[in-house]
Write an enzyme that holds these catalytic residues in place. Structure first.
Site, PDB file in Angstrom:
ATOM      1  N   PRO A  10       0.904  -1.170  -0.020  1.00 45.75           N
ATOM      2  CA  PRO A  10       0.174   0.073  -0.002  1.00 45.75           C
ATOM      3  C   PRO A  10       0.962   1.163   0.048  1.00 45.75           C
ATOM      4  O   PRO A  10       1.754   1.175   0.929  1.00 45.75           O
ATOM      5  CB  PRO A  10      -0.871  -0.064   1.310  1.00 45.75           C
ATOM      6  CG  PRO A  10       0.045  -1.074   2.095  1.00 45.75           C
ATOM      7  CD  PRO A  10       1.080  -1.833   1.169  1.00 45.75           C
ATOM      8  N   ALA A  12       0.270   5.362  -0.166  1.00 49.18           N
ATOM      9  CA  ALA A  12      -0.449   6.788  -0.459  1.00 49.18           C
ATOM     10  C   ALA A  12       0.130   7.512  -1.538  1.00 49.18           C
ATOM     11  O   ALA A  12       1.370   7.653  -1.550  1.00 49.18           O
ATOM     12  CB  ALA A  12      -0.429   7.316   0.839  1.00 49.18           C
ATOM     13  N   GLN A  64      -6.546  -1.263   2.404  1.00 51.55           N
ATOM     14  CA  GLN A  64      -5.616  -1.099   3.804  1.00 51.55           C
ATOM     15  C   GLN A  64      -6.511   0.273   4.481  1.00 51.55           C
ATOM     16  O   GLN A  64      -6.761   1.300   3.815  1.00 51.55           O
ATOM     17  CB  GLN A  64      -4.260  -0.516   3.545  1.00 51.55           C
ATOM     18  CG  GLN A  64      -3.682  -0.486   5.020  1.00 51.55           C
ATOM     19  CD  GLN A  64      -2.412   0.088   4.981  1.00 51.55           C
ATOM     20  OE1 GLN A  64      -1.908   1.252   4.552  1.00 51.55           O
ATOM     21  NE2 GLN A  64      -1.507  -0.567   5.335  1.00 51.55           N
ATOM     22  N   CYS A  93       2.483   3.477   9.587  1.00 55.02           N
ATOM     23  CA  CYS A  93       2.718   4.994   8.931  1.00 55.02           C
ATOM     24  C   CYS A  93       3.398   5.856   9.746  1.00 55.02           C
ATOM     25  O   CYS A  93       2.897   5.889  10.992  1.00 55.02           O
ATOM     26  CB  CYS A  93       1.280   5.377   8.483  1.00 55.02           C
ATOM     27  SG  CYS A  93       1.587   7.068   7.656  1.00 55.02           S
ATOM     28  N   ASN A 193       8.728  -7.345   4.365  1.00 51.36           N
ATOM     29  CA  ASN A 193       8.828  -5.937   3.298  1.00 51.36           C
ATOM     30  C   ASN A 193       9.989  -4.971   4.049  1.00 51.36           C
ATOM     31  O   ASN A 193      10.321  -4.986   5.185  1.00 51.36           O
ATOM     32  CB  ASN A 193       7.588  -5.258   3.752  1.00 51.36           C
ATOM     33  CG  ASN A 193       7.548  -3.924   3.421  1.00 51.36           C
ATOM     34  OD1 ASN A 193       7.289  -2.891   3.932  1.00 51.36           O
ATOM     35  ND2 ASN A 193       7.554  -3.553   1.916  1.00 51.36           N
ATOM     36  N   ASP A 195      13.068  -2.505   1.103  1.00 54.22           N
ATOM     37  CA  ASP A 195      14.251  -2.643   0.562  1.00 54.22           C
ATOM     38  C   ASP A 195      14.281  -3.658  -0.476  1.00 54.22           C
ATOM     39  O   ASP A 195      15.334  -4.042  -0.861  1.00 54.22           O
ATOM     40  CB  ASP A 195      15.463  -2.518   1.362  1.00 54.22           C
ATOM     41  CG  ASP A 195      15.688  -1.323   2.189  1.00 54.22           C
ATOM     42  OD1 ASP A 195      14.815  -0.557   2.102  1.00 54.22           O
ATOM     43  OD2 ASP A 195      16.414  -1.309   3.013  1.00 54.22           O
ATOM     44  N   GLY A 217       7.372  -1.912  -2.122  1.00 52.17           N
ATOM     45  CA  GLY A 217       7.005  -0.766  -2.314  1.00 52.17           C
ATOM     46  C   GLY A 217       7.493   0.056  -3.410  1.00 52.17           C
ATOM     47  O   GLY A 217       7.567   0.026  -4.440  1.00 52.17           O
ATOM     48  N   ARG A 218       8.755   0.570  -2.940  1.00 48.89           N
ATOM     49  CA  ARG A 218       9.356   1.922  -3.756  1.00 48.89           C
ATOM     50  C   ARG A 218      10.111   1.081  -4.902  1.00 48.89           C
ATOM     51  O   ARG A 218      10.189   1.775  -6.069  1.00 48.89           O
ATOM     52  CB  ARG A 218      10.574   2.372  -2.811  1.00 48.89           C
ATOM     53  CG  ARG A 218       9.948   3.488  -2.032  1.00 48.89           C
ATOM     54  CD  ARG A 218      10.790   3.820  -0.851  1.00 48.89           C
ATOM     55  NE  ARG A 218      11.324   2.762  -0.132  1.00 48.89           N
ATOM     56  CZ  ARG A 218      12.571   2.579   0.607  1.00 48.89           C
ATOM     57  NH1 ARG A 218      13.285   3.642   0.728  1.00 48.89           N
ATOM     58  NH2 ARG A 218      12.839   1.569   1.274  1.00 48.89           N
TER      59      ARG A 218
HETATM   60  C1  LIG Z   1       5.077   7.283  -1.012  1.00 50.30           C
HETATM   61  C2  LIG Z   1       4.932   6.137  -0.136  1.00 50.30           C
HETATM   62  C3  LIG Z   1       3.613   5.900   0.365  1.00 50.30           C
HETATM   63  C4  LIG Z   1       3.279   4.857   1.524  1.00 50.30           C
HETATM   64  N1  LIG Z   1       2.067   4.736   1.924  1.00 50.30           N
HETATM   65  C5  LIG Z   1       1.930   3.896   2.714  1.00 50.30           C
HETATM   66  C6  LIG Z   1       0.580   3.676   2.922  1.00 50.30           C
HETATM   67  O1  LIG Z   1      -0.385   3.930   2.652  1.00 50.30           O
HETATM   68  N2  LIG Z   1       0.339   2.478   3.831  1.00 50.30           N
HETATM   69  C7  LIG Z   1       1.251   1.607   4.295  1.00 50.30           C
HETATM   70  O2  LIG Z   1       1.254   0.749   5.136  1.00 50.30           O
HETATM   71  N3  LIG Z   1       2.707   1.999   4.147  1.00 50.30           N
HETATM   72  C8  LIG Z   1       2.895   3.002   3.295  1.00 50.30           C
HETATM   73  N4  LIG Z   1       4.145   3.206   2.703  1.00 50.30           N
HETATM   74  C9  LIG Z   1       5.154   2.151   3.152  1.00 50.30           C
HETATM   75  C10 LIG Z   1       5.238   1.083   2.026  1.00 50.30           C
HETATM   76  O3  LIG Z   1       3.969   0.230   1.994  1.00 50.30           O
HETATM   77  C11 LIG Z   1       6.435  -0.056   2.572  1.00 50.30           C
HETATM   78  O4  LIG Z   1       6.318  -0.681   3.933  1.00 50.30           O
HETATM   79  C12 LIG Z   1       7.696   0.614   2.601  1.00 50.30           C
HETATM   80  O5  LIG Z   1       8.186   1.584   1.665  1.00 50.30           O
HETATM   81  C13 LIG Z   1       8.968  -0.168   2.758  1.00 50.30           C
HETATM   82  O6  LIG Z   1       8.860  -0.884   1.626  1.00 50.30           O
HETATM   83  P1  LIG Z   1       9.773  -0.662   0.467  1.00 50.30           P
HETATM   84  O7  LIG Z   1      11.499  -0.840   0.873  1.00 50.30           O
HETATM   85  O8  LIG Z   1       9.604  -2.002  -0.563  1.00 50.30           O
HETATM   86  O9  LIG Z   1       9.746   0.540  -0.331  1.00 50.30           O
HETATM   87  C14 LIG Z   1       4.469   4.096   1.867  1.00 50.30           C
HETATM   88  C15 LIG Z   1       5.535   4.308   1.374  1.00 50.30           C
HETATM   89  C16 LIG Z   1       5.898   5.115   0.306  1.00 50.30           C
HETATM   90  C17 LIG Z   1       7.463   5.182  -0.114  1.00 50.30           C
END
Ligand SMILES: Cc1cc2nc3c(=O)[nH]c(=O)nc-3n(C[C@H](O)[C@H](O)[C@H](O)COP(=O)(O)O)c2cc1C
Length: 314
Positions: A10, A12, A64, A93, A193, A195, A217-218
């Site tokens: 998820p 935002a 979510q 969050c 989850n 990186d 995510g990213r």
């Molecule tokens: C732009 C952005 C928005 C995010 N919005 C949410 C969200 O709405 N809900 C949530 O649980 N995590 C949110 N996250 C966190 C991601 O879901 C994830 O846990 C976090 O980025 C780590 O994973 P990654 O390293 O694969 O990015 C957000 C992250 C980013 C970068």
């Protein structure tokens, strides 16, 4: 319902329907909506309802919710359960406007309340309820295993762990050891989850932590191809990285989908950041970003991407 294995996080402002559809097409087994305020949903907020559009998205799909009032989260979940197959509760969050209301990762400072939210939601719906947490609020408040245990006791069907503390925001590296610790502490499936930027990172997450599923995510921003790559790697198949042409064509499709779903004005504005993610690393990206930032119509946006495509072919 069995937990799917390779998931879009998820996010935002990122995981809107347009992007979720593309990620599914490239192999994501399930996606999550952007976080939805349980309170706003219960008040019938129009903007919040728009975030729940899933038209054309295959099942299973997850929504979510965030909130700090158990009854409100449970009520919102009940409203959504016919449309979504998993209800996830945001407990990670770090944004001050969320934690300031006791929501998101602030719940990691109040584990009994976090447990009550899960328990009431589980009782309110017939679909699986999951929670998404960080390691804790600060390094001296490492509660991931304890929180996971509480979630399990309260009926959660799975738990996602982002291996960072709230205070770290996105700095440093996500701890795979913390995720492994949670995996050892509970019997419910654990979603790893943090990186994952390549298929290799996903394999490493599975191997190092023993997790049951991975969430990206990213690493998927401007790169829905990562799902195809992870799926290939999991089957021991050759990884097919996208060509520049494929990146540009997919960026164009993403832009067109966003405009279709949100209208030209908002769609084009949002496409500025979307295109910048896709063209990152491509020769001439800086000029493209500059041009895209002054584009006002879909036709202009498409023209810029077509120019880039012509250059890629020549
Ligand atoms: C732009 C952005 C928005 C995010 N919005 C949410 C969200 O709405 N809900 C949530 O649980 N995590 C949110 N996250 C966190 C991601 O879901 C994830 O846990 C976090 O980025 C780590 O994973 P990654 O390293 O694969 O990015 C957000 C992250 C980013 C970068």
């Amino acid at each position: 319902m069995e937990l799917p294995k390779v998931l879009l996080a998820p996010m935002a402002g990122v995981s809107d329907l347009a992007f979720r559809l593309l990620c599914r097409e490239y192999g994501a087994d399930m996606t999550y909506t952007e976080m939805i305020s349980a309170k706003a949903l219960c008040f019938g907020d129009r903007k919040t309802k728009a975030l729940l559009n899933y038209e054309g998205e295959a099942r299973p799909r997850a929504v979510q919710l965030f909130g700090s009032e158990p009854e409100t989260v449970a009520k919102a979940a009940r409203e959504l359960q016919g449309d979504f197959d998993f209800i996830d509760i945001n407990m990670g969050c770090p944004a001050p406007k969320i934690t300031g209301n006791g929501e998101g990762s602030a719940l990691l400072k109040n584990l009994p309340l976090a447990g009550e939210i899960i328990e009431k939601t589980v009782k309110a719906v017939d679909v699986p309820v999951t929670a998404k947490i960080r390691r804790g609020y600060t390094p001296d408040w490492d509660v991931a295993a304890e929180m996971a245990h509480i979630a399990e006791e309260c009926g959660a069907a799975a738990i996602t762990v982002h291996g960072r503390f709230t205070s770290e925001m996105f700095s440093g590296k996500a701890s795979l050891d913390a995720i492994a610790e949670v995996k050892n502490a509970v019997k419910i499936p654990v979603i790893g989850n943090g990186d994952i930027f390549s298929a290799e990172d996903a394999l490493n997450m599975f191997e190092t932590t023993g997790c049951d599923a991975v969430m990206i995510g990213r690493g998927a921003m401007g790169n829905p191809f990562i799902f195809r790559e992870i799926k290939a790697a999991l089957c021991g198949e050759k990884i097919n990285p996208p060509s520049i042409e494929e990146k540009i064509k997919t960026a164009k499709r993403n832009v067109e989908l966003v405009v279709k779903l949100k209208g030209e004005y908002i769609g084009v504005l949002e496409s500025r950041k979307i295109v910048s993610w896709y063209v990152k690393g491509i020769h001439g990206a800086a000029e493209i970003k500059r041009r895209v930032n002054s584009a006002k119509t879909l036709a202009e946006m498409e023209g810029i991407l077509d120019d880039l495509l012509c250059r890629a072919y020549n």
